[in-house]
Design an enzyme around this catalytic site. Structure first.
Site, PDB file in Angstrom:
ATOM      1  N   ASP A  44       1.039  -1.152   0.192  1.00 22.07           N
ATOM      2  CA  ASP A  44       0.076  -0.062  -0.025  1.00 22.07           C
ATOM      3  C   ASP A  44       0.816   1.233   0.012  1.00 22.07           C
ATOM      4  O   ASP A  44       1.555   1.391   1.140  1.00 22.07           O
ATOM      5  CB  ASP A  44      -0.856   0.098   1.189  1.00 22.07           C
ATOM      6  N   TYR A  49       2.855   9.981  -0.183  1.00 21.65           N
ATOM      7  CA  TYR A  49       3.863   9.437   0.513  1.00 21.65           C
ATOM      8  C   TYR A  49       5.102   9.582  -0.075  1.00 21.65           C
ATOM      9  O   TYR A  49       6.137   9.445   0.741  1.00 21.65           O
ATOM     10  CB  TYR A  49       3.607   7.753   0.848  1.00 21.65           C
ATOM     11  N   LYS A  74      -2.853   5.890  -4.369  1.00 24.30           N
ATOM     12  CA  LYS A  74      -3.955   6.684  -3.873  1.00 24.30           C
ATOM     13  C   LYS A  74      -3.762   8.287  -4.563  1.00 24.30           C
ATOM     14  O   LYS A  74      -2.682   8.463  -4.754  1.00 24.30           O
ATOM     15  CB  LYS A  74      -4.065   6.835  -2.516  1.00 24.30           C
ATOM     16  N   HIS A 107      -7.749   9.364  -2.015  1.00 27.26           N
ATOM     17  CA  HIS A 107      -7.142   9.616  -0.561  1.00 27.26           C
ATOM     18  C   HIS A 107      -7.994  10.142   0.433  1.00 27.26           C
ATOM     19  O   HIS A 107      -7.974   9.591   1.611  1.00 27.26           O
ATOM     20  CB  HIS A 107      -5.628  10.112  -0.656  1.00 27.26           C
TER      21      HIS A 107
HETATM   22  N1  LIG Z   1      -5.470   5.969   3.565  1.00 30.34           N
HETATM   23  C1  LIG Z   1      -4.932   6.895   4.596  1.00 30.34           C
HETATM   24  O1  LIG Z   1      -5.309   8.005   5.043  1.00 30.34           O
HETATM   25  C2  LIG Z   1      -3.914   6.236   5.551  1.00 30.34           C
HETATM   26  C3  LIG Z   1      -3.336   7.061   6.695  1.00 30.34           C
HETATM   27  C4  LIG Z   1      -2.393   6.296   7.515  1.00 30.34           C
HETATM   28  C5  LIG Z   1      -1.843   5.013   7.072  1.00 30.34           C
HETATM   29  N2  LIG Z   1      -2.282   4.254   5.876  1.00 30.34           N
HETATM   30  C6  LIG Z   1      -1.808   3.416   5.439  1.00 30.34           C
HETATM   31  O2  LIG Z   1      -2.040   2.250   6.521  1.00 30.34           O
HETATM   32  C7  LIG Z   1      -0.446   1.919   6.852  1.00 30.34           C
HETATM   33  C8  LIG Z   1      -0.516   1.211   8.281  1.00 30.34           C
HETATM   34  O3  LIG Z   1      -0.655   2.475   9.053  1.00 30.34           O
HETATM   35  P1  LIG Z   1       0.534   3.152   9.919  1.00 30.34           P
HETATM   36  O4  LIG Z   1       1.710   3.112   9.079  1.00 30.34           O
HETATM   37  O5  LIG Z   1      -0.021   4.481  10.056  1.00 30.34           O
HETATM   38  O6  LIG Z   1       0.370   2.641  11.534  1.00 30.34           O
HETATM   39  P2  LIG Z   1       0.599   1.181  11.998  1.00 30.34           P
HETATM   40  O7  LIG Z   1       0.841   0.244  10.821  1.00 30.34           O
HETATM   41  O8  LIG Z   1      -0.343   0.898  12.850  1.00 30.34           O
HETATM   42  O9  LIG Z   1       1.758   1.162  13.037  1.00 30.34           O
HETATM   43  C9  LIG Z   1       3.141   1.564  12.322  1.00 30.34           C
HETATM   44  C10 LIG Z   1       4.148   1.507  13.554  1.00 30.34           C
HETATM   45  O10 LIG Z   1       4.165   0.414  14.342  1.00 30.34           O
HETATM   46  C11 LIG Z   1       5.583  -0.311  14.132  1.00 30.34           C
HETATM   47  N3  LIG Z   1       5.259  -1.602  14.173  1.00 30.34           N
HETATM   48  C12 LIG Z   1       4.974  -2.241  13.232  1.00 30.34           C
HETATM   49  N4  LIG Z   1       5.018  -3.663  13.528  1.00 30.34           N
HETATM   50  C13 LIG Z   1       5.506  -3.720  14.809  1.00 30.34           C
HETATM   51  C14 LIG Z   1       5.649  -4.758  15.779  1.00 30.34           C
HETATM   52  N5  LIG Z   1       5.225  -5.976  15.487  1.00 30.34           N
HETATM   53  N6  LIG Z   1       5.970  -4.550  17.030  1.00 30.34           N
HETATM   54  C15 LIG Z   1       6.303  -3.319  17.438  1.00 30.34           C
HETATM   55  N7  LIG Z   1       6.123  -2.260  16.454  1.00 30.34           N
HETATM   56  C16 LIG Z   1       5.592  -2.484  15.345  1.00 30.34           C
HETATM   57  C17 LIG Z   1       6.277   0.534  13.191  1.00 30.34           C
HETATM   58  O11 LIG Z   1       7.583   0.864  13.672  1.00 30.34           O
HETATM   59  P3  LIG Z   1       8.852  -0.079  12.628  1.00 30.34           P
HETATM   60  O12 LIG Z   1       8.716   0.330  11.292  1.00 30.34           O
HETATM   61  O13 LIG Z   1       9.970   0.427  13.503  1.00 30.34           O
HETATM   62  O14 LIG Z   1       8.711  -1.471  12.946  1.00 30.34           O
HETATM   63  C18 LIG Z   1       5.561   1.954  13.084  1.00 30.34           C
HETATM   64  O15 LIG Z   1       6.128   2.777  14.104  1.00 30.34           O
HETATM   65  C19 LIG Z   1       0.290   2.861   6.451  1.00 30.34           C
HETATM   66  O16 LIG Z   1       1.910   2.500   6.313  1.00 30.34           O
HETATM   67  C20 LIG Z   1      -0.305   3.465   5.065  1.00 30.34           C
HETATM   68  O17 LIG Z   1       0.067   2.470   4.205  1.00 30.34           O
HETATM   69  C21 LIG Z   1      -3.220   5.079   5.229  1.00 30.34           C
END
Ligand SMILES: NC(=O)c1ccc[n+]([C@@H]2O[C@H](COP(=O)([O-])OP(=O)(O)OC[C@H]3O[C@@H](n4cnc5c(N)ncnc54)[C@H](OP(=O)(O)O)[C@@H]3O)[C@@H](O)[C@H]2O)c1
Length: 282
Positions: A44, A49, A74, A107
């Protein structure tokens, strides 16, 4: 990799890699390559980004057959109009080095989203995108959008995790027949997510971490997930969620963690809307 079938018949993996905040492009490319190595097939990304080219490099180097991959990008706010959406899509394709996308999302729920959707419908009909959807559409916006579009969105990608379970959005999705895909499935670690006592206690039974329990809770609740990580150990950990099953009682207990509010940006907050609208991508 387990899959679900979207409302247009396209199959999508239940688990993918998110790439938000992977602004170090070498790190992004390495993370996507490591994810492919582990077995991830859904990536994704988004024009906003700034890392589509790095994702594309990892795709090119993987040697994986294109049809095995599921690539999402997006359309950002400034390009959300009939006039600008096609060119923005072509730019994303070019950045990624691909000739089609599996999923393309509007988005944010701002600007001329109906005009943008007509452009996406044309790209979909031309076979340039296998499925089209939206992201961050709040409930009333989603109902209006679903009712008044010809090609129906397959997905609304929204914030969803144990602390914000989005019950109303899930009811609307079930009623209209589209999929909710969660972003921030690990709540980006907020609210001491990774040491949450309940997730930890349930995890002890299965020898799983709080992250794995939360991802499993979402998968079993019918919500596909795209956790982000740049660390191979976390990528591996987040991948190992298909070899155990939470009981109904455990699912219900996790349901009680719901705080019923966003931990991030409420899209209806005027200042959030102003900030988002002023963010331009080059
Ligand atoms: N459509 C939208 O508006 C929107 C908004 C936000 C996000 N997104 C999408 O959703 C994806 C996921 O959301 P997000 O990146 O915001 O947050 P998330 O996946 O909930 O959390 C990511 C965080 O958790 C850490 N992490 C991941 N796996 C872990 C584990 N097993 N143990 C401990 N820490 C862990 C990562 O650090 P490390 O990298 O150090 O592991 C990072 O700091 C995004 O990357 C993006 O592709 C979309």
């Amino acid at each position: 990799m387990e899959k679900l079938t979207l409302n247009n018949g396209v199959e999508m993996p239940l688990l993918g890699l998110g790439t938000f905040q992977m602004t170090d492009l070498a790190e992004c490319e390495a993370a996507v390559s490591a994810a492919f190595d582990i077995g991830y097939r859904l990536i994704d990304t988004a024009s906003a980004y700034g890392n589509e080219a790095a994702v594309g490099q990892a795709i090119a180097q993987s040697g994986l057959p294109r049809e095995e991959l599921f690539i999402t990008s997006k359309l950002w706010i400034q390009d959300a109009s009939y006039q600008r959406a096609s060119a923005a899509f072509e730019k994303s394709l070019d950045n990624l080095g691909l000739d089609y996308l599996d999923l393309y999302l509007i988005h944010q729920p701002y600007n001329d989203v109906f005009g943008a959707w007509r452009a996406l419908e044309e790209l979909y009909a031309a076979g340039k995108i296998r499925a089209i959807g939206v992201s961050n559409f709040y409930p009333s916006r989603m109902v209006d959008f679903f009712m008044n579009t010809e090609t129906k969105p397959v997905i609304n990608q929204i914030e969803l995790h144990p602390f914000f379970q989005q019950q109303q959005q899930r009811e609307i999705a079930a009623n209209f027949g589209f999929t909710i895909q969660s972003w921030a499935p690990l709540a980006e670690g907020k609210n001491c997510f990774f040491i949450n006592p309940l997730l930890f206690e349930i995890g002890e039974k299965y020898q799983k971490t709080p992250a794995q329990i939360a991802l499993r809770w979402q998968i079993q609740s019918g919500i596909p997930v795209i956790p982000k990580s740049v660390k191979r150990a976390h990528l591996q950990e987040n991948f190992e969620i298909f070899d155990f099953q939470l009981t109904k009682a455990e699912l219900m207990k996790i349901n009680q963690l719901n705080q019923k509010h966003s931990l991030f940006n409420e899209k209806t907050n005027p200042q959030v809307a102003r900030n988002m609208n002023s963010w331009k991508i080059s």
